[in-house]
Design an enzyme around this catalytic site. Structure first.
Site, PDB file in Angstrom:
ATOM      1  N   GLN A   1      -4.365  -1.000   9.702  1.00 37.61           N
ATOM      2  CA  GLN A   1      -4.400  -2.322   9.104  1.00 37.61           C
ATOM      3  C   GLN A   1      -5.032  -3.338  10.036  1.00 37.61           C
ATOM      4  OE1 GLN A   1      -3.699  -3.233   5.917  1.00 37.61           O
ATOM      5  NE2 GLN A   1      -3.897  -5.375   6.207  1.00 37.61           N
TER       6      GLN A   1
ATOM      7  N   ASP B   1     -10.581   3.405   4.316  1.00 37.79           N
ATOM      8  CA  ASP B   1     -11.146   2.112   4.341  1.00 37.79           C
ATOM      9  C   ASP B   1     -12.472   2.037   4.341  1.00 37.79           C
ATOM     10  OD1 ASP B   1      -9.309  -0.050   4.594  1.00 37.79           O
ATOM     11  OD2 ASP B   1      -8.924   0.316   6.517  1.00 37.79           O
TER      12      ASP B   1
ATOM     13  N   LYS C   1       0.913  -1.217   0.056  1.00 33.16           N
ATOM     14  CA  LYS C   1       0.098  -0.188   0.116  1.00 33.16           C
ATOM     15  C   LYS C   1       0.818   1.193  -0.112  1.00 33.16           C
ATOM     16  CE  LYS C   1      -3.996  -2.279   2.308  1.00 33.16           C
ATOM     17  NZ  LYS C   1      -4.633  -2.595   3.586  1.00 33.16           N
TER      18      LYS C   1
END
Ligand code: GUN
Length: 280
Positions: free
Chosen positions: A94, A117, A50
């Site tokens: 995460q 997200d 990412k």
């Protein structure tokens, strides 16, 4: 029937190129911070990928790596600092998190306008009520793939296998918003194969290697495989038995090289969208 392979790598590369071109014309660098807690090896790979992809499109991106012993209060403080930092447009924590940290508390602490997200309850609620907001990256990537593959959505019978907050539920909402007739099936569904056979669009997101067999797939269906499962022998497989399904379906995503690359590309897209919305 010979199935078309839907090339997620190519679709993702085109999207990333488009984002890089838009960033080059902005006059500022969208800021992304990826927070990782602990040493989960799979998370390590995802986070590095990412960060690298974000740098490549010209973002100001950094990873914040915290020890596995981090307390919930310490992580919430870190999130609060990022919420308050004007250079930060997107925050991604995460998952999974270590057991001493309640993930739902952390997800709800991220500023909704920086929640790239799309997991914050506000963004989930906006999606469920058909309003604009930040949308979870993997299901958003699936919608890009369906469009790129030329799949007709209005009225199509779509079946989503799995009901996670990260993929299954938002996936169903996006398909519904695109006028599909949507069914969600899960571990308690009475006859999974029969439900799946009704699908013109079948999205598998359960995290069980090769669970969806060839005889679950209707002739000519489009099959999207969200699963990424590592077998004991080291092979990477999806939630769909690929060769079996490919003998029936019209189009299918491979693993790897299908949905996976789209997740990161859509994270970049969300971060750019968040930056533009925040900075006017
Ligand atoms: N863990 C597995 N998938 C995801 C994702 O899309 N976002 C975050 N934050 N964690 C994950």
């Amino acid at each position: 029937m010979t199935a078309t392979i839907i090339d997620g790598k190519a679709v993702a590369a085109a999207l990333r190129q488009d984002i890089a071109a838009r960033v080059a014309g902005l006059g500022f660098r969208p800021g992304l911070r990826v927070v990782r807690v602990g040493e989960d090896p799979a998370s390590g790979v995802y986070v590095r990928n990412k960060d690298k992809a974000a740098q490549q499109v010209g973002f100001d991106s950094a990873t914040i790596a915290l020890p596995a012993s981090t307390t919930e209060a310490e992580l919430l403080e870190q999130v609060a600092r990022l919420n308050a930092d004007p250079a930060v447009d997107g925050i991604l924590v995460q998952l999974p998190l270590p057991p001493q940290i309640r993930a739902d508390r952390v997800v709800a602490a991220v500023a909704p306008e920086k929640d790239v997200d799309g997991f914050h309850p506000l963004n989930a609620g906006l999606l469920a009520s058909g309003q604009p907001g930040l949308t979870p990256c993997t299901p958003k990537g699936v919608m890009h793939l369906l469009k790129a593959a030329g799949v007709a959505l209005p009225g199509a019978r779509a079946v989503v296998v799995g009901r996670s907050n990260i993929v299954g539920r938002p996936m169903a909402q996006l398909l519904l918003a695109a006028d599909c007739t949507v069914t969600i099936v899960h571990s308690r569904t009475r006859d999974l194969p029969a439900e799946c056979r009704r699908a013109e669009i079948l999205v598998a997101a359960v995290g069980r290697p090769e669970m969806v067999r060839g005889d679950w797939v209707a002739e000519g269906a489009t099959v999207i495989d969200v699963g990424i499962n590592r077998l004991p022998d080291g092979r990477l497989v999806g939630d769909v038995a690929f060769a079996e399904a490919a003998a029936h379906c019209g189009a299918i995503t491979p693993v790897p090289g299908g949905v996976g690359p789209m997740t990161i590309a859509c994270l970049l897209e969300n971060t750019l969208d968040a930056a533009l919305a925040r900075r006017g």
